[in-house]
Design a protein around this motif. Structure first.
Motif, PDB file in Angstrom:
ATOM      1  N   PRO A 322    -101.571  86.903 -45.198  1.00 28.91           N
ATOM      2  CA  PRO A 322    -101.294  86.084 -44.010  1.00 28.91           C
ATOM      3  C   PRO A 322     -99.887  85.479 -44.028  1.00 28.91           C
ATOM      4  O   PRO A 322     -99.198  85.456 -43.022  1.00 28.91           O
ATOM      5  CB  PRO A 322    -102.360  84.997 -44.069  1.00 28.91           C
ATOM      6  CG  PRO A 322    -103.468  85.590 -44.867  1.00 28.91           C
ATOM      7  CD  PRO A 322    -102.845  86.561 -45.820  1.00 28.91           C
ATOM      8  N   GLU A 323     -99.422  85.028 -45.226  1.00 29.62           N
ATOM      9  CA  GLU A 323     -98.095  84.367 -45.240  1.00 29.62           C
ATOM     10  C   GLU A 323     -96.940  85.353 -45.063  1.00 29.62           C
ATOM     11  O   GLU A 323     -95.829  84.966 -44.755  1.00 29.62           O
ATOM     12  CB  GLU A 323     -97.906  83.505 -46.506  1.00 29.62           C
ATOM     13  CG  GLU A 323     -97.981  84.246 -47.834  1.00 29.62           C
ATOM     14  CD  GLU A 323     -99.443  84.382 -48.333  1.00 29.62           C
ATOM     15  OE1 GLU A 323     -99.612  84.771 -49.483  1.00 29.62           O
ATOM     16  OE2 GLU A 323    -100.379  84.104 -47.548  1.00 29.62           O
ATOM     17  N   GLU A 324     -97.228  86.646 -45.253  1.00 22.82           N
ATOM     18  CA  GLU A 324     -96.173  87.649 -45.048  1.00 22.82           C
ATOM     19  C   GLU A 324     -96.054  88.065 -43.589  1.00 22.82           C
ATOM     20  O   GLU A 324     -95.064  88.642 -43.184  1.00 22.82           O
ATOM     21  CB  GLU A 324     -96.513  88.926 -45.829  1.00 22.82           C
ATOM     22  CG  GLU A 324     -96.221  88.886 -47.297  1.00 22.82           C
ATOM     23  CD  GLU A 324     -96.503  90.254 -47.898  1.00 22.82           C
ATOM     24  OE1 GLU A 324     -95.544  90.972 -48.207  1.00 22.82           O
ATOM     25  OE2 GLU A 324     -97.690  90.616 -48.012  1.00 22.82           O
ATOM     26  N   ARG A 325     -97.121  87.803 -42.828  1.00 25.36           N
ATOM     27  CA  ARG A 325     -97.129  88.229 -41.421  1.00 25.36           C
ATOM     28  C   ARG A 325     -95.947  87.651 -40.667  1.00 25.36           C
ATOM     29  O   ARG A 325     -95.581  86.500 -40.892  1.00 25.36           O
ATOM     30  CB  ARG A 325     -98.411  87.707 -40.748  1.00 25.36           C
ATOM     31  CG  ARG A 325     -99.536  88.703 -40.818  1.00 25.36           C
ATOM     32  CD  ARG A 325    -100.111  88.894 -39.430  1.00 25.36           C
ATOM     33  NE  ARG A 325    -100.993  90.052 -39.392  1.00 25.36           N
ATOM     34  CZ  ARG A 325    -100.566  91.299 -39.412  1.00 25.36           C
ATOM     35  NH1 ARG A 325     -99.291  91.572 -39.501  1.00 25.36           N
ATOM     36  NH2 ARG A 325    -101.406  92.289 -39.343  1.00 25.36           N
ATOM     37  N   PRO A 326     -95.347  88.416 -39.743  1.00 26.88           N
ATOM     38  CA  PRO A 326     -94.232  87.862 -38.975  1.00 26.88           C
ATOM     39  C   PRO A 326     -94.704  86.622 -38.209  1.00 26.88           C
ATOM     40  O   PRO A 326     -95.875  86.538 -37.841  1.00 26.88           O
ATOM     41  CB  PRO A 326     -93.880  88.977 -37.985  1.00 26.88           C
ATOM     42  CG  PRO A 326     -94.521  90.199 -38.519  1.00 26.88           C
ATOM     43  CD  PRO A 326     -95.685  89.770 -39.352  1.00 26.88           C
ATOM     44  N   THR A 327     -93.804  85.678 -37.994  1.00 25.46           N
ATOM     45  CA  THR A 327     -94.201  84.458 -37.285  1.00 25.46           C
ATOM     46  C   THR A 327     -94.570  84.803 -35.845  1.00 25.46           C
ATOM     47  O   THR A 327     -94.153  85.831 -35.324  1.00 25.46           O
ATOM     48  CB  THR A 327     -93.046  83.443 -37.240  1.00 25.46           C
ATOM     49  OG1 THR A 327     -91.895  84.149 -36.769  1.00 25.46           O
ATOM     50  CG2 THR A 327     -92.787  82.845 -38.596  1.00 25.46           C
ATOM     51  N   THR A 328     -95.316  83.918 -35.202  1.00 24.78           N
ATOM     52  CA  THR A 328     -95.739  84.198 -33.827  1.00 24.78           C
ATOM     53  C   THR A 328     -94.525  84.342 -32.919  1.00 24.78           C
ATOM     54  O   THR A 328     -93.471  83.791 -33.182  1.00 24.78           O
ATOM     55  CB  THR A 328     -96.631  83.069 -33.271  1.00 24.78           C
ATOM     56  OG1 THR A 328     -95.975  81.844 -33.563  1.00 24.78           O
ATOM     57  CG2 THR A 328     -98.008  83.089 -33.883  1.00 24.78           C
ATOM     58  N   ALA A 329     -94.746  85.053 -31.838  1.00 25.55           N
ATOM     59  CA  ALA A 329     -93.647  85.372 -30.926  1.00 25.55           C
ATOM     60  C   ALA A 329     -93.122  84.134 -30.207  1.00 25.55           C
ATOM     61  O   ALA A 329     -93.886  83.216 -29.903  1.00 25.55           O
ATOM     62  CB  ALA A 329     -94.127  86.404 -29.920  1.00 25.55           C
ATOM     63  N   ALA A 330     -91.845  84.149 -29.910  1.00 26.96           N
ATOM     64  CA  ALA A 330     -91.182  83.131 -29.073  1.00 26.96           C
ATOM     65  C   ALA A 330     -91.483  81.701 -29.527  1.00 26.96           C
ATOM     66  O   ALA A 330     -91.498  80.764 -28.747  1.00 26.96           O
ATOM     67  CB  ALA A 330     -91.573  83.301 -27.601  1.00 26.96           C
ATOM     68  N   GLY A 331     -91.740  81.555 -30.837  1.00 22.92           N
ATOM     69  CA  GLY A 331     -91.943  80.222 -31.406  1.00 22.92           C
ATOM     70  C   GLY A 331     -93.174  79.503 -30.876  1.00 22.92           C
ATOM     71  O   GLY A 331     -93.262  78.284 -30.940  1.00 22.92           O
ATOM     72  N   THR A 332     -94.127  80.254 -30.337  1.00 26.97           N
ATOM     73  CA  THR A 332     -95.332  79.600 -29.817  1.00 26.97           C
ATOM     74  C   THR A 332     -96.500  80.559 -29.964  1.00 26.97           C
ATOM     75  O   THR A 332     -96.361  81.625 -30.547  1.00 26.97           O
ATOM     76  CB  THR A 332     -95.130  79.185 -28.338  1.00 26.97           C
ATOM     77  OG1 THR A 332     -96.280  78.474 -27.899  1.00 26.97           O
ATOM     78  CG2 THR A 332     -94.894  80.386 -27.434  1.00 26.97           C
TER      79      THR A 332
END
Length: 442
Positions: A322-332
């Motif tokens: 889970p911590e490697e997953r790309p962050t959510t899109a558009a900061g939200t």
């Protein structure tokens, strides 16, 4: 203060006055200007809201697709290395088509996904049978078996359903926000008729000509003038409210079963599961294909393609932590966006029917605070005795303040009502999970 007889005035009272004909003309222009500004000011807030939410959703959906593609690419490079790189255009094409669909391209999602799995089966079939030579015709026969043999297990069926519903909902919802923005923009450019302009002048500036500068119009009087001047806008209300309700329903779908984020985020894992499934069942799949398409020719000794095990294709797939997953899109996140926009959609309901009252309550008018015996009723500082007329064009037949030709609807507004109807229909389809033809309603 009242200097001369007002015989020269066209609209204001012809008793004693301090207004020349020129002043009356200036006030007429000013009242038109004030009215237009009041409508634009109230509408701008709504238009900006739809515009900014559309941008946010659009940015979010596009970035979500970018992230999903990057995630799949990184993961497959790590797991399958060169083998994936040699076949990566297959996956690239999948994302190209998904993006093209989202921006309004004429893509049949179901056919496109079927095509993806058929092409993947052809590639995989070659890889699990490296000792054979397959012609293009033979591989075409192989792809016909995709449905029947289910070489990828249940993944294609489930993914097709999830992707179709989520993309239809996402695209239709974003379009809906853009339509709302455009409707508000077109409808809020109001041009009062000559009769409307007379009524506005009489209400807003004729008391000045009598020296009653601080006397405000009576509330019901203002209401009648505004209902008359905004008769056509009032007719938008029913269609607008139905449209808002349909937007809210699709918003709920986006939060729940049609959540595009929960479909796209793990798409790499899902496709990988399908590939693993094909590997594990490759013997049975190959046997059935050979029965149906005929025994292929064996490659000459020494020319045999590298087998799967040599090429490291059998590596077990390692999903992201889970911590490697790309962050959510558009900061939200989609949930956050939807929660915010639902609140705004609820507030936007009944906007057009509330507009006359909101203009009369505007602080520049500050009509709502007026004592009903101490207000301007159109001819004197006294009580206003007429009832308030209803909303919309047909109700203006009884308007005591504005002469409205109810046989001539405003064509700009009729077109916007049609645009809302078309969009509402698409939203209802999207809510049921059905794909809708992209109609460029601009």
């Amino acid at each position: 203060f009242l200097l001369f007889s007002g015989d020269h005035l066209k609209v204001c009272s012809q008793g004693y006055t301090c207004c020349s004909q020129e002043m009356e003309e200036k006030y007429s222009q000013q009242s038109k200007h004030d009215f237009r500004n009041a409508v634009v000011e109230l509408s701008n807030h709504l238009q900006t809201m739809f515009s900014s939410r559309y941008k946010k959703f659009d940015e979010f959906f596009k970035e979500l697709l970018e992230n999903a593609e990057k995630s799949l690419n990184d993961m497959f490079v790590r797991t399958y290395g060169r083998l994936y790189m040699q076949n990566s255009e297959l996956f690239k094409d999948l994302f190209v088509e998904l993006k093209r669909y989202y921006v309004g391209g004429n893509v049949n999602l179901e056919e496109m996904l079927n095509e993806f799995w058929a092409r993947l089966l052809e590639r995989m079939f070659r890889l699990v049978n490296p000792q054979y030579h397959f012609t293009d015709e033979y591989l075409e026969c192989v792809s016909k078996y995709t449905e029947q043999l289910k070489p990828f297990g249940d993944v294609p069926r489930k993914l097709k359903l999830q992707v179709t519903r989520a993309f239809v909902a996402a695209r239709t919802f974003a379009q809906g926000l853009a339509v709302a923005r455009d409707v508000v923009s077109k409808v809020s450019a109001v041009n009062p008729t000559p009769q409307g302009t007379r009524a506005l002048l009489k209400m807003m500036y004729c008391p000045y000509c009598r020296g009653l500068v601080s006397v405000k119009p009576c509330y019901n009087y203002c209401f009648n003038v505004m209902r008359g001047c905004l008769a056509n806008q009032g007719d938008l209300d029913t269609e607008w409210n139905t449209f808002m309700d349909s937007m809210l329903l699709v918003a709920e779908r986006l939060e729940g079963p049609f959540n595009i984020e929960s479909v796209m985020d793990p798409i790499d894992v899902k496709i990988s599961d399908a590939i693993m499934n094909m590997q594990e069942n490759s013997m049975q799949v190959s046997q059935k294909v050979f029965q149906g398409c005929g025994q292929p020719k064996t490659l000459a000794q020494g020319r045999s393609a590298r087998s799967i095990s040599e090429s490291g294709f059998s590596t077990r797939f390692r999903p992201y932590n889970p911590e490697e997953r790309p962050t959510t899109a558009a900061g939200t996140s989609l949930d956050r966006l939807v929660t915010d926009v639902k609140e705004k959609l609820k507030q936007a309901k009944k906007f057009w029917s509330s507009l006359p009252g909101n203009i009369c309550n505007d602080e520049k008018m500050s009509v709502g605070t007026v004592n009903e015996n101490e207000c301007w009723n159109g001819s004197a500082k006294s009580r206003y005795d007429f009832a308030v007329t209803g909303n919309g064009l047909a109700s203006q037949v009884n308007n005591p303040e504005v002469e409205v030709d109810i046989t001539k609807p405003d064509m700009v507004i009729r077109r916007q009502i049609m645009a809302l109807r078309v969009m509402t229909n698409k939203l209802k389809n999207a809510y049921s999970g059905n794909d809708v033809d992209f109609i460029d309603i601009s």
